[in-house]
Design a protein around this motif. Structure first.
Motif, PDB file in Angstrom:
ATOM      1  N   LEU A 171      -4.226  -2.797 -29.316  1.00  0.00           N
ATOM      2  CA  LEU A 171      -5.495  -2.420 -28.701  1.00  0.00           C
ATOM      3  C   LEU A 171      -6.625  -3.257 -29.271  1.00  0.00           C
ATOM      4  CD1 LEU A 171      -7.249  -0.402 -26.988  1.00  0.00           C
ATOM      5  CD2 LEU A 171      -7.365   1.008 -29.066  1.00  0.00           C
ATOM      6  N   GLY A 172      -7.457  -3.804 -28.386  1.00  0.00           N
ATOM      7  CA  GLY A 172      -8.662  -4.506 -28.805  1.00  0.00           C
ATOM      8  C   GLY A 172      -9.897  -3.682 -28.492  1.00  0.00           C
ATOM      9  N   LEU A 173     -10.806  -3.560 -29.449  1.00  0.00           N
ATOM     10  CA  LEU A 173     -12.061  -2.847 -29.267  1.00  0.00           C
ATOM     11  C   LEU A 173     -13.209  -3.834 -29.377  1.00  0.00           C
ATOM     12  CD1 LEU A 173     -11.384   0.344 -31.434  1.00  0.00           C
ATOM     13  CD2 LEU A 173     -10.987   0.024 -28.977  1.00  0.00           C
ATOM     14  N   TYR A 174     -13.972  -3.979 -28.297  1.00  0.00           N
ATOM     15  CA  TYR A 174     -15.111  -4.894 -28.257  1.00  0.00           C
ATOM     16  C   TYR A 174     -16.390  -4.082 -28.466  1.00  0.00           C
ATOM     17  CZ  TYR A 174     -12.014  -8.604 -26.762  1.00  0.00           C
ATOM     18  OH  TYR A 174     -11.014  -9.557 -26.725  1.00  0.00           O
ATOM     19  N   GLY A 175     -17.050  -4.328 -29.597  1.00  0.00           N
ATOM     20  CA  GLY A 175     -18.132  -3.469 -30.061  1.00  0.00           C
ATOM     21  C   GLY A 175     -17.531  -2.393 -30.951  1.00  0.00           C
TER      22      GLY A 175
END
Length: 335
Positions: A171-175
């Motif tokens: 999973l990538g979280l942007y911010g």
């Protein structure tokens, strides 16, 4: 009572939020009167204050991550007692009769109303909430710890489900603000590998402290392809960046209520191989109950920075400038 009011939406640095006197609200027949003890500071409050969201109530009092106690209730309310601790969240009311409500998607109800946008919220000594939309809060966490869970946590949880992360996925979280750092804790507890991509050095440090596998600048590529990604930053330029980071069949969920314009997307590099883009619209009460249960089970805790309620304008300015990691919470210093 004392309350903050958006007198004329505009840049928060120019003072659109004013400290004013308002009458203590009178609860309707089906409503609770809540004495505010703490209120989280959400980026949506900033969008309401600055006019990114259309004005729905002139002079509205923002705030929709409210922890307080029941101070009164209307004649039609049963099951609540004076002094009981409750939570007031973003979703304030739905009609319960439309096709969306009937199929369990009350977050899409065309008549839905929202705390701190359609009705005065928690940047005040008192607020009201329809009893059917109030959350009973268990013991175990104090008011400040609970406040960010009531929107940042709930919305982050819905975004995680909308991102269709497979078991054990990447999973990538942007911010990495209030919502993302709570979402990350749920994902990690469920066995995901989490990569954080954000501009702030303090936020990157927090991500690593919480167990993220990596933390890089928002425009960098993660160290491995992602099964899912969530865009929390309201920056449309990051949409193609996140899509390029997805593996084949990956899903990008966009979690914010407001997003700056996205640039044109290149089909071959950003959408091909059955990549998906999904938006996130508010939440259902079921989302809220599920998240609060999971948060208690997994020990999900917000990293909080407190401000007196009398300095809510400063908290919003600091939020906009990225001066803190985690979440800010207003503590009632007025009553």
């Amino acid at each position: 009572m004392h309350a903050w009011s958006v007198v004329e939406p505009g840049p928060v640095e120019e003072g659109p939020l004013r400290f004013v006197a308002k009458p203590v609200p009178v609860p309707g027949d089906e409503e609770l009167l809540v004495r505010v003890r703490a209120c989280g500071v959400c980026r949506t409050d900033l969008h309401v204050t600055e006019g990114d969201l259309e004005v729905r109530r002139v002079g509205v009092t923002p705030g929709h991550e409210v922890v307080g106690v029941v101070a009164g209730f209307g004649a039609g309310v049963s099951g609540f007692e004076a002094g009981e601790r409750v939570g007031v969240a973003w979703l304030r009311w739905t009609d319960g009769t439309c096709a969306y409500c009937a199929r369990g998607s009350e977050n899409l109800c065309p008549g839905s109303r929202y705390t701190g946008w359609d009705a005065d919220g928690g940047y005040a000594e008192y607020t009201t909430v329809p009893a059917a939309f109030a959350y009973r809060l268990p013991g175990g966490l104090d008011d400040v710890a609970f406040a960010p869970l009531l929107c940042a946590g709930i919305i982050g949880y819905r975004a995680l489900r909308r991102a269709a992360l497979p078991p054990g996925g990447r999973l990538g979280l942007y911010g990495f603000g209030g919502s993302a750092h709570l979402c990350a804790q749920v994902a990690l507890a469920e066995g995901a590998t989490v990569h954080v991509l954000t501009r702030g050095a303090a936020a990157r440090r927090l991500a690593l402290d919480l167990g993220a596998a990596s933390a890089r600048d928002a425009y960098d590529l993660p160290p491995e392809p992602l099964d899912s990604a969530i865009l929390f930053a309201p920056v449309g330029d990051l949409v193609p960046v996140a899509l390029r980071a997805l593996d084949r069949g990956g899903t990008l969920a966009i979690a914010g209520i407001h997003l700056s314009d996205t640039p044109p997307l290149r089909y071959e590099s950003e959408l091909f191989y059955e990549k998906q883009v999904r938006s996130v619209t508010s939440n259902t009460r079921a989302d809220g109950r599920e998240f609060l249960t999971l948060a208690a089970r997994h020990g999900v805790l917000a990293t909080t920075h407190t401000y007196p309620l009398s300095r809510a304008d400063e908290a919003l300015r600091d939020l906009k400038a990225g001066r803190f990691d985690g979440a800010a919470v207003l503590v009632n210093d007025l009553s």
